[in-house]
Design a protein around this motif. Sequence first.
Motif, PDB file in Angstrom:
ATOM      1  N   GLY A  55      73.790  49.469  24.977  1.00 42.07           N
ATOM      2  CA  GLY A  55      73.967  48.635  23.732  1.00 42.07           C
ATOM      3  C   GLY A  55      73.328  47.390  23.127  1.00 42.07           C
ATOM      4  O   GLY A  55      73.855  46.924  22.327  1.00 42.07           O
ATOM      5  N   GLN A  87      70.404  45.678  19.701  1.00 42.26           N
ATOM      6  CA  GLN A  87      70.584  45.160  19.006  1.00 42.26           C
ATOM      7  C   GLN A  87      72.283  44.357  18.516  1.00 42.26           C
ATOM      8  O   GLN A  87      72.677  44.636  19.719  1.00 42.26           O
ATOM      9  N   LEU A 135      75.592  42.856  18.880  1.00 40.98           N
ATOM     10  CA  LEU A 135      76.365  42.046  20.240  1.00 40.98           C
ATOM     11  C   LEU A 135      75.980  42.044  21.370  1.00 40.98           C
ATOM     12  O   LEU A 135      75.493  40.898  22.298  1.00 40.98           O
ATOM     13  N   GLY A 136      75.248  43.437  22.176  1.00 41.14           N
ATOM     14  CA  GLY A 136      75.105  43.777  23.112  1.00 41.14           C
ATOM     15  C   GLY A 136      73.660  42.762  23.568  1.00 41.14           C
ATOM     16  O   GLY A 136      73.553  42.395  24.662  1.00 41.14           O
ATOM     17  N   ASP A 161      68.574  53.576  21.569  1.00 43.37           N
ATOM     18  CA  ASP A 161      67.822  53.482  20.801  1.00 43.37           C
ATOM     19  C   ASP A 161      67.351  52.447  22.180  1.00 43.37           C
ATOM     20  O   ASP A 161      67.335  51.860  22.553  1.00 43.37           O
ATOM     21  N   ASP A 200      71.195  57.100  27.421  1.00 40.25           N
ATOM     22  CA  ASP A 200      72.986  57.588  26.257  1.00 40.25           C
ATOM     23  C   ASP A 200      74.076  57.423  27.870  1.00 40.25           C
ATOM     24  O   ASP A 200      74.428  58.331  28.740  1.00 40.25           O
ATOM     25  N   GLY A 219      79.714  50.609  14.617  1.00 39.14           N
ATOM     26  CA  GLY A 219      79.081  49.381  13.374  1.00 39.14           C
ATOM     27  C   GLY A 219      78.891  50.969  12.648  1.00 39.14           C
ATOM     28  O   GLY A 219      78.955  50.247  11.053  1.00 39.14           O
ATOM     29  N   SER A 273      86.216  45.851  24.687  1.00 40.86           N
ATOM     30  CA  SER A 273      87.743  46.122  24.331  1.00 40.86           C
ATOM     31  C   SER A 273      87.908  46.325  22.593  1.00 40.86           C
ATOM     32  O   SER A 273      86.197  45.644  21.577  1.00 40.86           O
ATOM     33  N   PRO A 307      87.486  41.305  20.923  1.00 41.71           N
ATOM     34  CA  PRO A 307      86.889  40.141  20.010  1.00 41.71           C
ATOM     35  C   PRO A 307      88.024  40.971  18.830  1.00 41.71           C
ATOM     36  O   PRO A 307      88.300  42.076  18.440  1.00 41.71           O
ATOM     37  N   GLY A 308      87.711  40.208  17.927  1.00 43.91           N
ATOM     38  CA  GLY A 308      88.421  39.981  16.615  1.00 43.91           C
ATOM     39  C   GLY A 308      86.626  40.908  15.573  1.00 43.91           C
ATOM     40  O   GLY A 308      85.877  41.378  16.302  1.00 43.91           O
ATOM     41  N   SER A 357      78.407  40.708  13.238  1.00 49.89           N
ATOM     42  CA  SER A 357      77.378  41.832  13.929  1.00 49.89           C
ATOM     43  C   SER A 357      76.500  41.819  12.245  1.00 49.89           C
ATOM     44  O   SER A 357      77.069  41.968  11.979  1.00 49.89           O
ATOM     45  N   ASN A 385      75.913  45.217  12.309  1.00 52.39           N
ATOM     46  CA  ASN A 385      76.085  46.079  11.477  1.00 52.39           C
ATOM     47  C   ASN A 385      77.869  46.347  10.714  1.00 52.39           C
ATOM     48  O   ASN A 385      77.830  46.443   9.569  1.00 52.39           O
TER      49      ASN A 385
HETATM   50  N1  LIG Z   1      81.835  43.465  15.566  1.00 54.18           N
HETATM   51  C1  LIG Z   1      83.012  43.619  15.506  1.00 54.18           C
HETATM   52  O1  LIG Z   1      83.171  43.366  14.437  1.00 54.18           O
HETATM   53  C2  LIG Z   1      83.628  43.883  17.309  1.00 54.18           C
HETATM   54  C3  LIG Z   1      84.518  43.854  17.214  1.00 54.18           C
HETATM   55  C4  LIG Z   1      85.103  44.344  18.254  1.00 54.18           C
HETATM   56  C5  LIG Z   1      84.448  45.237  18.684  1.00 54.18           C
HETATM   57  N2  LIG Z   1      83.639  44.942  19.255  1.00 54.18           N
HETATM   58  C6  LIG Z   1      82.888  46.121  20.027  1.00 54.18           C
HETATM   59  O2  LIG Z   1      81.303  44.905  20.607  1.00 54.18           O
HETATM   60  C7  LIG Z   1      80.619  45.994  20.804  1.00 54.18           C
HETATM   61  C8  LIG Z   1      79.037  45.756  20.091  1.00 54.18           C
HETATM   62  O3  LIG Z   1      79.144  46.174  18.639  1.00 54.18           O
HETATM   63  P1  LIG Z   1      78.260  45.711  17.427  1.00 54.18           P
HETATM   64  O4  LIG Z   1      79.140  45.227  16.275  1.00 54.18           O
HETATM   65  O5  LIG Z   1      77.023  44.705  18.034  1.00 54.18           O
HETATM   66  O6  LIG Z   1      78.892  47.102  17.070  1.00 54.18           O
HETATM   67  P2  LIG Z   1      76.895  48.515  16.474  1.00 54.18           P
HETATM   68  O7  LIG Z   1      77.471  49.626  16.554  1.00 54.18           O
HETATM   69  O8  LIG Z   1      75.907  47.918  16.399  1.00 54.18           O
HETATM   70  O9  LIG Z   1      76.531  48.850  18.403  1.00 54.18           O
HETATM   71  C9  LIG Z   1      76.677  49.588  19.288  1.00 54.18           C
HETATM   72  C10 LIG Z   1      75.395  49.999  19.907  1.00 54.18           C
HETATM   73  O10 LIG Z   1      75.574  50.957  21.212  1.00 54.18           O
HETATM   74  C11 LIG Z   1      74.374  51.615  20.805  1.00 54.18           C
HETATM   75  N3  LIG Z   1      75.381  53.191  20.971  1.00 54.18           N
HETATM   76  C12 LIG Z   1      75.770  53.767  20.761  1.00 54.18           C
HETATM   77  N4  LIG Z   1      76.018  55.195  21.526  1.00 54.18           N
HETATM   78  C13 LIG Z   1      75.539  54.768  22.385  1.00 54.18           C
HETATM   79  C14 LIG Z   1      74.948  56.065  23.908  1.00 54.18           C
HETATM   80  N5  LIG Z   1      75.868  57.208  23.913  1.00 54.18           N
HETATM   81  N6  LIG Z   1      75.070  55.171  24.544  1.00 54.18           N
HETATM   82  C15 LIG Z   1      73.879  54.344  24.880  1.00 54.18           C
HETATM   83  N7  LIG Z   1      74.184  52.963  23.516  1.00 54.18           N
HETATM   84  C16 LIG Z   1      74.821  53.819  22.498  1.00 54.18           C
HETATM   85  C17 LIG Z   1      73.903  51.526  19.253  1.00 54.18           C
HETATM   86  O11 LIG Z   1      72.755  52.117  19.815  1.00 54.18           O
HETATM   87  C18 LIG Z   1      74.006  50.126  19.616  1.00 54.18           C
HETATM   88  O12 LIG Z   1      73.074  49.181  19.634  1.00 54.18           O
HETATM   89  C19 LIG Z   1      80.867  47.738  20.673  1.00 54.18           C
HETATM   90  O13 LIG Z   1      81.581  48.233  21.720  1.00 54.18           O
HETATM   91  C20 LIG Z   1      82.135  47.698  19.620  1.00 54.18           C
HETATM   92  O14 LIG Z   1      82.996  48.156  19.687  1.00 54.18           O
HETATM   93  C21 LIG Z   1      82.348  44.681  17.843  1.00 54.18           C
END
Ligand SMILES: NC(=O)c1ccc[n+]([C@@H]2O[C@H](COP(=O)([O-])OP(=O)(O)OC[C@H]3O[C@@H](n4cnc5c(N)ncnc54)[C@H](O)[C@@H]3O)[C@@H](O)[C@H]2O)c1
Length: 253
Positions: free
Chosen positions: A14, A17, A19-20, A40, A62, A94, A143, A187-188, A192, A194
């Motif tokens: 993931g 873009q 956090l990944g 993507d 995927d 997101g 998580s 994370p809280g 990011s 999204n």
């Molecule tokens: N941003 C926050 O507030 C927050 C808080 C707590 C946890 N998280 C976790 O941190 C991680 C990243 O957060 P983010 O804000 O960047 O989210 P995001 O939705 O912007 O990014 C998720 C990424 O996962 C990819 N993805 C989705 N389905 C997929 C699949 N089937 N196979 C491969 N890739 C796939 C998407 O293309 C995207 O690039 C997630 O696990 C999210 O649950 C985020």
Amino acid sequence: MPNRVEGRVCIVTGAAQGLGATYAKALAEEGAKVVVSDIDDASAVAAEISASGTQALALQNDVSDWESCQDMVAKTVEKFGRVDVLINNAAIFGNLERASIDEITPELFDRVMKVNVSGTFLCTKATIPVMREQGYGKIVNISTSRIFAGLPYYVHYDASKGAVFGMTRAMANELGDDGIRVNAIAPGSTMSENVKARTDWRDGGPAAKLAGRSLKRLQEPDDLIGACIFFASAESDFVTGQTLVIDGGGAMW
Ligand SMILES: NC(=O)c1ccc[n+]([C@@H]2O[C@H](COP(=O)([O-])OP(=O)(O)OC[C@H]3O[C@@H](n4cnc5c(N)ncnc54)[C@H](O)[C@@H]3O)[C@@H](O)[C@H]2O)c1
């Protein structure tokens, strides 16, 4: 202390873009060879890392598809010869709308579980034979601090991330004898791309979270880098089964 993950081969799922991408770039800056995987196209992030002089490989996978996960690991080994670190970051998050229990369809609930829970399981399952052979590996699950708060309108997502928390402990116990450490970051609400673009808040949004935090400011992606590098590096080699909440002192458990 630079180059804390020097030469380590790290897969970040993931990572096209969000956090990944933050984790992938941070690991590269600390000397890792990084596989930037996403459903993507992740080539822009890999190109940015390569331009700064570190080896990177973009893959399109995927995480909810078993063959695709196996392919991700096979291509990583083909290119870099090993896998030291797996960051299970990919999730439906997101673009997932806030919704009540009444609004969430059974199909949507299953889809969230399939990507967020099965995805974490399948990527781990595909990676552990390589780590077992090496006698060493680090798995970092993602998580959320939400699971400790009992917040409304995201029950599908919270169920999935609660499962990730449980899996982290079970996996750590099962894989310890293989030299594989399994930890999680929770994370809280983090700014990011999204999250910043989100308009469907029902709970006041990120600004409303400040009141419940000891450190009253918005959480930025860079706030998560320290934990990512710690869990990916040898510094955490006697740490496993742990979930580190990073949310400015919101959830304390
Ligand atoms: N941003 C926050 O507030 C927050 C808080 C707590 C946890 N998280 C976790 O941190 C991680 C990243 O957060 P983010 O804000 O960047 O989210 P995001 O939705 O912007 O990014 C998720 C990424 O996962 C990819 N993805 C989705 N389905 C997929 C699949 N089937 N196979 C491969 N890739 C796939 C998407 O293309 C995207 O690039 C997630 O696990 C999210 O649950 C985020």
